[in-house]
Write a protein that holds these residues in place. Structure first.
Motif, PDB file in Angstrom:
ATOM      1  N   GLN A  65      -7.156  11.514   3.465  1.00  0.00           N
ATOM      2  CA  GLN A  65      -6.991  10.543   4.640  1.00  0.00           C
ATOM      3  C   GLN A  65      -6.760   9.052   4.152  1.00  0.00           C
ATOM      4  OE1 GLN A  65     -10.803  11.289   6.746  1.00  0.00           O
ATOM      5  NE2 GLN A  65      -9.656  12.411   8.253  1.00  0.00           N
ATOM      6  N   VAL A  69      -3.378   7.069   5.487  1.00  0.00           N
ATOM      7  CA  VAL A  69      -2.977   5.501   5.666  1.00  0.00           C
ATOM      8  C   VAL A  69      -2.051   4.879   4.921  1.00  0.00           C
ATOM      9  CG1 VAL A  69      -4.468   3.515   5.675  1.00  0.00           C
ATOM     10  CG2 VAL A  69      -5.549   5.321   6.395  1.00  0.00           C
ATOM     11  N   GLN A  72       1.197   6.313   6.373  1.00  0.00           N
ATOM     12  CA  GLN A  72       1.458   5.394   7.705  1.00  0.00           C
ATOM     13  C   GLN A  72       1.835   4.033   7.430  1.00  0.00           C
ATOM     14  OE1 GLN A  72      -1.652   4.910  11.277  1.00  0.00           O
ATOM     15  NE2 GLN A  72      -1.914   3.473   9.376  1.00  0.00           N
ATOM     16  N   THR A 102      -4.967  12.837  11.961  1.00  0.00           N
ATOM     17  CA  THR A 102      -4.832  11.501  13.056  1.00  0.00           C
ATOM     18  C   THR A 102      -6.286  10.726  13.123  1.00  0.00           C
ATOM     19  OG1 THR A 102      -5.545  12.873  14.851  1.00  0.00           O
ATOM     20  CG2 THR A 102      -3.252  12.703  14.564  1.00  0.00           C
ATOM     21  N   LEU A 105      -5.739   7.168  11.574  1.00  0.00           N
ATOM     22  CA  LEU A 105      -4.636   6.443  11.644  1.00  0.00           C
ATOM     23  C   LEU A 105      -4.578   5.775  12.803  1.00  0.00           C
ATOM     24  CD1 LEU A 105      -2.193   9.281  10.431  1.00  0.00           C
ATOM     25  CD2 LEU A 105      -3.251   7.669   8.948  1.00  0.00           C
ATOM     26  N   CYS A 110       0.797   6.985  14.938  1.00  0.00           N
ATOM     27  CA  CYS A 110       0.768   8.390  14.845  1.00  0.00           C
ATOM     28  C   CYS A 110       0.222   8.839  16.084  1.00  0.00           C
ATOM     29  CB  CYS A 110      -0.040   8.778  13.456  1.00  0.00           C
ATOM     30  SG  CYS A 110      -0.234  10.353  13.562  1.00  0.00           S
TER      31      CYS A 110
END
Length: 307
Positions: A65, A69, A72, A102, A105, A110
C-alpha cells in the motif's frame, strides 16, 4: 484430499479463517506497521503458524500500500491514465482486492466504478457507450468492479442477450481495447479464479452471516446452479479477448489474503514509477482577529453522547 472423518474439523477451520479474515479487515484501517508487533504479542494465544501468516500478510499489505501511494503520486505527476478491470465469479474476492488497493489512496485520484444493470435507454445504446464516461482522464486510476465483460459472462449465461450479440462483442471488444491503449490508457485485466467447492463455502457463509447476506443476490444464487455454464463462458471469453495489447491475468483466489497481495504486487510491476517530486509543506501562522469572539453552540444541536 480430506477424508470424511476429518471433514467437520476441516470445515470448522475454514469457518474460523473466514471469521479471522473479517476481523482483520476491520484492523487494516486501524493499525499501522509500528503497532504490528504489539498486536501480535497480544494475540499470543493463537497457534504459531497462524501468527506468522497474519504477520506476513499485514506487513506485506502495508508495504504494497505504501507502493500504491507512490504509484498514485507518479500517475498524478506524469498525467498517466490507468484502467484496471476486475472480473471473476461471484464471491471470488474482487471486491476485497479492490478495497485493499483503494484503502489508502486519494479518492479524487483513484475511484471505483461498479455500474448497475443497464436501464431501458442504455439497453438501446452502443454496448460500450455507458462505460466510456467512466474511463480515466490524465492523472487518474479507475478500477472497474465488473465491466463490459458482463456481456460475455452473466448476460450470456442468464440469457440477457442473444448469441449474435455475444459474437459481436467478441469482435468488438479487442478493437475497443486496442483503441483505449492507443489513446494512452494503461489497461489491466484481472480474472479472480476460485474452485467450485470454495464458492459453495463462501455462499454458505454469506447465507448464515447477517452482515454479509446483502452480498448474495438472486443472480448469485442462480449462478451456483449454472457453474458449468459460467465455466464454458469464461473459457471462451479468455480465448477470444486475450490480446497482446490487453492480456488477461488470472489471480488464484481460493486464499483471499494471498490473492490480494499477489494482485497488488503484479499491478505495481505493470506501471513503471518513481518517487514524484513533492513541494515542502509549511503551515502558515494562524490569523487571529481581535474583534472576533467565538459564540457557543446550543446544546440541543449536539449529537447525543450515547457512548
Amino acid at each position: 484430499m480430506t477424508s470424511s472423518a476429518d471433514q467437520p474439523t476441516f470445515e470448522m477451520d475454514r469457518i474460523k479463517r473466514e471469521i479471522a479474515d473479517s476481523f482483520d479487515e476491520e484492523l487494516e484501517m486501524e493499525i499501522d506497521e509500528s503497532r504490528l508487533e504489539t498486536m501480535f504479542r497480544d494475540l499470543s494465544d493463537h497457534p504459531e503458524h497462524e501468527q506468522l501468516d497474519r504477520r506476513v500478510y499485514f506487513r506485506e499489505l502495508f508495504r504494497l500500500q505504501h507502493e500504491l501511494v507512490r504509484l498514485q503520486d507518479w500517475v498524478q505527476h506524469k498525467g498517466l491514465k490507468v484502467l484496471a478491470i476486475f472480473e471473476g465469479r461471484d464471491s471470488a474476492g474482487k471486491g476485497g482486492a479492490i478495497k485493499r488497493i483503494t484503502q489508502r489512496l486519494n479518492p479524487r485520484v483513484c475511484r471505483v466504478v461498479a455500474l448497475p444493470a443497464p436501464n431501458e435507454r442504455e439497453r438501446t445504446q452502443w454496448y460500450f457507450q455507458r462505460y466510456v464516461p467512466h474511463l480515466p482522464a490524465a492523472g487518474e486510476i479507475v478500477l472497474f468492479d465488473r465491466s463490459w465483460y458482463n456481456r460475455a459472462g452473466v448476460e450470456r449465461v442468464m440469457g440477457f442477450c442473444t448469441e449474435d450479440e455475444v459474437e459481436e462483442f467478441f469482435r468488438s471488444a479487442p478493437e475497443f481495447e486496442r483503441m483505449l491503449v492507443r489513446s494512452g490508457i494503461i489497461l489491466l485485466k484481472y480474472w479472480f479464479s476460485i474452485t467450485d467447492d470454495e464458492q459453495q463455502f463462501r455462499f454458505n457463509v454469506r447465507i448464515h452471516d447477517p452482515l454479509k447476506q446483502w452480498k448474495l443476490s438472486p443472480m448469485d444464487v442462480e449462478s451456483r446452479r449454472r457453474w458449468e455454464d459460467y465455466t464454458r463462458a469464461k473459457e471462451l471469453m479468455l480465448e477470444r479477448t486475450h490480446i497482446p495489447e490487453a492480456p488477461w491475468w488470472v489471480v488464484e483466489a481460493v486464499d483471499k489474503k494471498r490473492a490480494r497481495l499477489n494482485c497488488i504486487s503484479h499491478l505495481l510491476t505493470q506501471i513503471p514509477y518513481e518517487d514524484a517530486p513533492k513541494p515542502s509543506v509549511v503551515l502558515p501562522d494562524r490569523v487571529r482577529h481581535s474583534d472576533y469572539t467565538r459564540h457557543p453552540i446550543p446544546r440541543d444541536m449536539y449529537v447525543p453522547e450515547v457512548y
